[in-house]
Design a protein around this motif. Structure first.
Motif, PDB file in Angstrom:
ATOM      1  N   ALA A 760       3.765   3.106   2.966  1.00 40.60           N
ATOM      2  CA  ALA A 760       4.580   2.660   1.830  1.00 40.60           C
ATOM      3  C   ALA A 760       5.284   1.354   2.182  1.00 40.60           C
ATOM      4  O   ALA A 760       5.404   0.450   1.348  1.00 40.60           O
ATOM      5  CB  ALA A 760       5.600   3.736   1.442  1.00 40.60           C
ATOM      6  N   ILE A 791      -3.523   1.118  -5.543  1.00 41.62           N
ATOM      7  CA  ILE A 791      -4.904   1.374  -5.070  1.00 41.62           C
ATOM      8  C   ILE A 791      -5.833   1.493  -6.288  1.00 41.62           C
ATOM      9  O   ILE A 791      -5.488   2.151  -7.271  1.00 41.62           O
ATOM     10  CB  ILE A 791      -4.974   2.704  -4.270  1.00 41.62           C
ATOM     11  CG1 ILE A 791      -3.901   2.712  -3.172  1.00 41.62           C
ATOM     12  CG2 ILE A 791      -6.362   2.927  -3.682  1.00 41.62           C
ATOM     13  CD1 ILE A 791      -3.578   4.086  -2.646  1.00 41.62           C
ATOM     14  N   ILE A 799     -10.046   6.700   0.349  1.00 41.82           N
ATOM     15  CA  ILE A 799      -9.083   6.340   1.415  1.00 41.82           C
ATOM     16  C   ILE A 799      -8.707   7.519   2.300  1.00 41.82           C
ATOM     17  O   ILE A 799      -8.154   7.327   3.382  1.00 41.82           O
ATOM     18  CB  ILE A 799      -7.790   5.721   0.824  1.00 41.82           C
ATOM     19  CG1 ILE A 799      -7.224   6.635  -0.266  1.00 41.82           C
ATOM     20  CG2 ILE A 799      -8.074   4.318   0.299  1.00 41.82           C
ATOM     21  CD1 ILE A 799      -5.870   6.188  -0.777  1.00 41.82           C
ATOM     22  N   GLY A 814      -4.595  -1.963  10.770  1.00 41.36           N
ATOM     23  CA  GLY A 814      -4.850  -0.525  10.596  1.00 41.36           C
ATOM     24  C   GLY A 814      -6.306  -0.207  10.819  1.00 41.36           C
ATOM     25  O   GLY A 814      -7.191  -1.038  10.615  1.00 41.36           O
ATOM     26  N   LEU A 815      -6.494   1.078  11.233  1.00 41.73           N
ATOM     27  CA  LEU A 815      -7.855   1.531  11.546  1.00 41.73           C
ATOM     28  C   LEU A 815      -8.493   2.317  10.394  1.00 41.73           C
ATOM     29  O   LEU A 815      -9.637   2.730  10.486  1.00 41.73           O
ATOM     30  CB  LEU A 815      -7.830   2.438  12.786  1.00 41.73           C
ATOM     31  CG  LEU A 815      -7.471   1.765  14.110  1.00 41.73           C
ATOM     32  CD1 LEU A 815      -7.348   2.814  15.199  1.00 41.73           C
ATOM     33  CD2 LEU A 815      -8.534   0.755  14.493  1.00 41.73           C
ATOM     34  N   GLY A 818      -5.096   6.767   9.258  1.00 41.84           N
ATOM     35  CA  GLY A 818      -3.837   7.452   8.951  1.00 41.84           C
ATOM     36  C   GLY A 818      -3.990   8.531   7.902  1.00 41.84           C
ATOM     37  O   GLY A 818      -3.597   9.688   8.114  1.00 41.84           O
ATOM     38  N   LEU A 819      -4.538   8.206   6.771  1.00 35.71           N
ATOM     39  CA  LEU A 819      -4.637   9.193   5.679  1.00 35.71           C
ATOM     40  C   LEU A 819      -5.645  10.293   6.026  1.00 35.71           C
ATOM     41  O   LEU A 819      -5.486  11.436   5.603  1.00 35.71           O
ATOM     42  CB  LEU A 819      -5.051   8.499   4.369  1.00 35.71           C
ATOM     43  CG  LEU A 819      -3.938   7.649   3.723  1.00 35.71           C
ATOM     44  CD1 LEU A 819      -4.460   6.978   2.453  1.00 35.71           C
ATOM     45  CD2 LEU A 819      -2.739   8.511   3.376  1.00 35.71           C
TER      46      LEU A 819
HETATM   47  P1  ADP Z   1      -4.548   2.245   7.564  1.00 34.52           P
HETATM   48  O1  ADP Z   1      -4.110   2.476   8.924  1.00 34.52           O
HETATM   49  O2  ADP Z   1      -5.640   1.237   7.424  1.00 34.52           O
HETATM   50  O3  ADP Z   1      -3.443   2.040   6.645  1.00 34.52           O
HETATM   51  P2  ADP Z   1      -4.736   4.736   6.184  1.00 34.52           P
HETATM   52  O4  ADP Z   1      -5.715   5.815   6.365  1.00 34.52           O
HETATM   53  O5  ADP Z   1      -3.348   5.043   6.434  1.00 34.52           O
HETATM   54  O6  ADP Z   1      -5.259   3.598   7.134  1.00 34.52           O
HETATM   55  O7  ADP Z   1      -4.879   4.122   4.830  1.00 34.52           O
HETATM   56  C1  ADP Z   1      -6.140   3.874   4.318  1.00 34.52           C
HETATM   57  C2  ADP Z   1      -6.085   2.789   3.273  1.00 34.52           C
HETATM   58  O8  ADP Z   1      -5.350   3.277   2.145  1.00 34.52           O
HETATM   59  C3  ADP Z   1      -5.346   1.602   3.672  1.00 34.52           C
HETATM   60  O9  ADP Z   1      -6.204   0.669   4.342  1.00 34.52           O
HETATM   61  C4  ADP Z   1      -4.838   1.032   2.361  1.00 34.52           C
HETATM   62  O10 ADP Z   1      -5.823   0.215   1.811  1.00 34.52           O
HETATM   63  C5  ADP Z   1      -4.666   2.243   1.518  1.00 34.52           C
HETATM   64  N1  ADP Z   1      -3.240   2.677   1.394  1.00 34.52           N
HETATM   65  C6  ADP Z   1      -2.677   3.678   2.043  1.00 34.52           C
HETATM   66  N2  ADP Z   1      -1.425   3.825   1.618  1.00 34.52           N
HETATM   67  C7  ADP Z   1      -1.200   2.910   0.661  1.00 34.52           C
HETATM   68  C8  ADP Z   1      -0.099   2.557  -0.175  1.00 34.52           C
HETATM   69  N3  ADP Z   1       1.062   3.182  -0.121  1.00 34.52           N
HETATM   70  N4  ADP Z   1      -0.246   1.544  -1.070  1.00 34.52           N
HETATM   71  C9  ADP Z   1      -1.451   0.902  -1.162  1.00 34.52           C
HETATM   72  N5  ADP Z   1      -2.509   1.186  -0.392  1.00 34.52           N
HETATM   73  C10 ADP Z   1      -2.384   2.183   0.514  1.00 34.52           C
END
Ligand code: ADP
Length: 854
Positions: A760, A791, A799, A814-815, A818-819
């Motif tokens: 965020a 998004i 994602i 970022g890799l 995270g999600l």
């Molecule tokens: P990263 O480490 O690349 O952020 P995540 O798995 O956390 O990997 O997130 C995957 C992708 O989701 C991110 O590259 C981003 O494009 C999108 N994303 C995640 N959270 C948000 C958010 N709050 N607002 C916009 N895009 C987001």
């Protein structure tokens, strides 16, 4: 005087009896009535009359019974008034007063004393004669005889008169009848002069309706019949009449006349010449009928006939030009009424001259198993039997040329105007090619499904081989190249189990080899399809390596073969062989051609692709596995030096003031150390993520569940991230309930909140961020909302996958793990995670966790 003597001959006309014998008939015998005061007087008189032998009645005056004797047969009443003239006169008067006696003559016999006055009284009564005493028997008899003769003649005359009256009445009746008949004859009766202009001396009343002229117009020569004859017909009529008059034969003519009102009428005349005693033609007599309505009806009939003929011709032309075959049969017999050339073309033989349904058995329709149709199974036979249509039926037809065609047939009834079945019609077309294409498509589609559905290529290919029969042949075999370069028969299918065994035996004892000149080995070696439209025995002999081999080859009964290579990525790794065999299933063609080749190659391409894909997939799987193993080992190995490095940096940070001994340490030194610590933290976060990923992949994500408060975790993480958020320009709002208790793995829960909050901040575009924890029933809910970049809908599901990102890595680091890790943790704790977002308007991530989990 011929009547005065009893023997005098009678005039011939009167003497003749009605029967014509010349005798006076008994019916004309005349009677006498003798009336007197004394019976003995009468008896005396009777004796005088005996020679005359007349029927005689005697009566004494006066009795009423006398009336009964008075009839036409009485020739004379003899009144004996010798005793009393007065009584006699009185008797005669009374008798003559009787209606039956009015005209009967009376003969008085009087006494000598009768004076003139008495006689006058007698004569005044009418037809009266008197004889006075002395009575001469001869005179008396002669007088009576005269009366008798007179009476007889009168009777004869009366009869003749009656006959004449009857004849006259009969003549009148005949005349009336003739006139009625002539009046009612539907044509004109005529009598005419036997030369032009055919003047009529008699014309019946029908002349009026026929010609518009009255019979009198003709009779009085105001018009002649010849003047009415149509000018175009008159020459012909003249010729025909001349011929008839010359030969004296009756004539029949048909011609047109013009009526008085100028209308044209067709008439039919039948007549004959009437010859005189000199054999000369005196007159013409005959009938003339108005046949205009008949001619019109005839014309109409001819017109309708022409129309019918035209329609028939048109139907024939249409029938012949139709692209479909048509066959029409009569009901109820089934006799062929009509058909077109297309029908014969499709059946491959001339139409059979069937006269009944039973003979339909001679056609060549067959069932899928090759049985011939029974006569009553044909669609036309069924329509004739039931009157119901048989729409859209498919029928196999075994043509004399050996090919089996598929016909699409529609058959239906033809009803006549009375609602009776008049005929049945069948229209059919050859859909063999369509059917074959459809079968091929269906086959390809189902095979493609099979190919896509499994990664076990051996099983899949075996399945394809099974499916290829009977779609592409009576038999099918698959040979694959082994790593050692040999060929292995992977699968065999055949409609005939015996031949399947022969094919297997062939593969066992005489396997194909890559160096073979023909067959699967050659196809694999060259990568080219081999099509043998006709496999002759000569070919088999050439191919066989020995007698046993030849025997087996012949045992297969192959008549045509098609072998296609399995080829992918510059490598041919197998061959699919298809066969048609003697006694196989009925088919449109029993030899392979370009169409089958295309299909087989298409099939082989798909199969080869599927095999290649399966191999690639397996290789990819292996690569992923190796990567995960590497990541696991690498992250573990990389993490090992991080812990002491972190400790060293911590101690370095602590020792800096001490080393500078009261002097304030250079600001840059402290900054470098802090920077190093931050980078170390980032590095360890990344390594943790990688480590987690490999653990998740191995299913080793263990949870340590304890009583935890989500609100508390949220507060702590938010406090920890507050400086970072501030650095990015975002204000962090923590909202919701103070306590949201539950049983979760606290560290993993921290990881979830950390991932969402860090995202965020990173993607929040410096705008406010709202975080909230709350309880709803048995669920705890965590909501992280930012107003950042958002998004796209397409990326929202993606994602949550491994290494998935929705932004370019140049702008955001970022890799993409995270999600993925977050969802894995949430799901491991029995919860769910979802995102609601719009590009440019921010994102809201919602996590729902059951408060208690076992
Ligand atoms: P990263 O480490 O690349 O952020 P995540 O798995 O956390 O990997 O997130 C995957 C992708 O989701 C991110 O590259 C981003 O494009 C999108 N994303 C995640 N959270 C948000 C958010 N709050 N607002 C916009 N895009 C987001």
């Amino acid at each position: 005087m011929w009547g005065t003597h009893p023997e005098s001959p009678l005039p011939p006309a009167l003497a003749r009896k009605p029967g014509g014998t010349g005798e006076v008939s008994e019916e004309t015998a005349s009677a006498l009535l003798l009336v007197g005061e004394q019976m003995e007087d009468l008896a005396g008189l009777e004796e005088f009359l005996v020679p005359l032998e007349p029927p005689l009645h005697k009566a004494v005056p006066w009795g009423e019974e006398l009336g009964a004797l008075l009839d036409e047969s009485l020739a004379c009443i003899i009144v004996d008034a010798r005793r009393s003239w007065t009584v006699g006169i009185e008797t005669a008067r009374r008798l003559l007063a009787h209606p039956h006696a009015r005209y009967i003559p009376v003969l008085f016999l009087g006494a000598r004393s009768c004076g003139e006055a008495d006689l006058l009284r007698g004569y005044s009564l009418g037809t009266v004669d008197c004889i006075l005493e002395p009575l001469s028997p001869d005179i008396f008899r002669l007088k009576v005889e005269i009366y008798l003769e007179q009476h007889r003649r009168q009777t004869l005359m009366r009869r003749a008169l009656e006959r004449a009256e009857q004849a006259e009445a009969a003549a009148r009746e005949s005349e009336r009848m003739l006139s009625t008949l002539l009046g009612n004859v539907p044509g004109m009766v005529y009598r005419g002069i036997p030369e032009e202009p055919w003047t009529l001396s008699y014309a019946s009343q029908a002349a009026r309706s026929l010609s518009g002229y009255t019979p009198e117009d003709f009779r009085e020569r105001r018009v002649a019949w010849g003047e009415l004859i149509h000018p175009e017909d008159s020459a012909r009529i003249r010729k025909e009449m001349t011929e008839a008059l010359t030969t004296r034969s009756p004539f029949t003519l048909t011609y047109r006349i013009r009526t008085r009102r100028g209308e044209e009428r067709w008439v039919w005349e039948r007549g004959a010449a009437i010859l005189g005693p000199d054999e000369e033609v005196r007159a013409l007599e005959g009938f003339i009928f108005d046949i205009t309505p008949f001619r019109q009806a005839q014309r109409e009939r001819e017109r309708l006939h022409e129309q019918l003929e035209f329609q028939h011709q048109r139907l024939q032309v249409i029938l012949q030009q139709l692209p479909v075959a048509v066959h029409i049969v009569e009901a109820p017999s089934g006799r062929t009424l009509n058909f077109n050339a297309q029908a014969e073309l499709l059946m491959g033989h001339p139409m059979l001259p069937c006269t009944c349904v039973k003979e339909y058995a001679q056609y060549h329709a067959i069932h899928p198993d090759g049985r011939r149709f029974a006569a009553e199974e044909y669609p036309l036979a069924r329509v004739l039997a039931t009157g119901k249509p048989t729409p859209q039926e498919e029928l196999l037809y075994d043509r004399p040329d050996g090919s089996v065609r598929v016909f699409l047939i529609n058959a239906g009834p033809i009803w006549d105007a009375r609602g009776e079945l008049h005929a049945a019609v069948a229209s059919f077309m050859d859909i063999t090619a369509l059917k074959r294409a459809e079968t091929h498509q269906t086959f390809l589609a189902s095979v493609s499904e099979t190919l896509a559905g499994s990664l076990d290529y051996e099983a899949t290919l075996s399945h394809v081989v099974q499916r290829a029969v009977p779609a592409l042949g009576d038999g099918c075999a698959l040979d694959m190249v082994e790593p050692d370069g040999g060929l292995r028969r992977l699968a065999v299918a055949h409609v005939d189990p015996v031949r399947r065994e022969i094919a297997r035996e062939l593969a066992r004892h005489h396997p194909s080899r890559l160096e073979d000149a023909t067959g699967p080995g050659a196809v694999i070696r060259t990568g080219r399809t081999e099509l043998l439209a006709e496999v002759t025995d000569e070919l088999l002999v050439r191919y066989a390596s020995d007698a046993r081999h030849l025997e087996l080859l012949r045992g297969t009964g192959v008549t045509s073969s098609l072998i296609v290579p399995l080829h992918a990525r510059d490598r041919t790794f197998g061959a699919l062989a298809f066969f048609y065999c003697r006694g196989g299933l009925p088919r449109a063609s029993r030899s392979y051609g370009p169409e089958e080749q295309r299909l087989a190659e298409d099939l082989a391409r798909r199969a080869a692709l599927a095999v290649d894909n399966a191999r690639l997939y397996r290789e990819a799987q292996r690569a992923v596995r190796l990567r995960d193993e590497f990541l696991s080992v690498a992250s573990h190995e990389l993490k090992t030096p991080l812990t002491p490095l972190n400790l060293k940096l911590t101690s370095l940070s602590r020792e800096i003031p001490r080393c500078c001994a009261g002097e304030s340490p250079p600001e840059s030194l402290q900054r470098h150390v802090d920077m190093a610590r931050r980078q170390l933290w980032k590095l360890s976060t990344l390594l943790n993520a990688l480590f987690d990923v490999s653990r998740i992949a191995q299913g080793k994500l263990a949870l340590d569940v304890t009583d935890t408060d989500l609100s508390e975790v949220l507060g702590e993480v938010a406090a920890w991230f507050a400086p970072e958020a501030a650095r990015m320009g975002s204000k962090l709002w923590v909202e919701g309930e103070t306590h949201v208790p539950g049983r979760w793995d606290r560290l993993r829960l921290e990881q979830v909140v950390t991932n969402l909050l860090s995202n965020a901040i990173r993607y929040g575009a410096g705008r406010p961020i709202h975080v909230r924890a709350e309880t709803e029933g048995h669920l705890a809910r965590l909501v992280v909302r930012d107003e950042g970049i958002g998004i796209s809908p397409e990326a929202q599901e993606r994602i949550f996958g491994k290494f998935e990102r929705a932004v370019s890595e140049r702008h955001y680091g970022g890799l993409g793990l995270g999600l993925y890790i977050t969802r894995s943790i949430v799901e491991a704790m029995g919860g769910t995670i979802r995102v609601d977002s719009r590009p440019g308007q921010g994102s809201t991530f919602t996590v729902e966790l059951p408060c208690r989990q076992e």
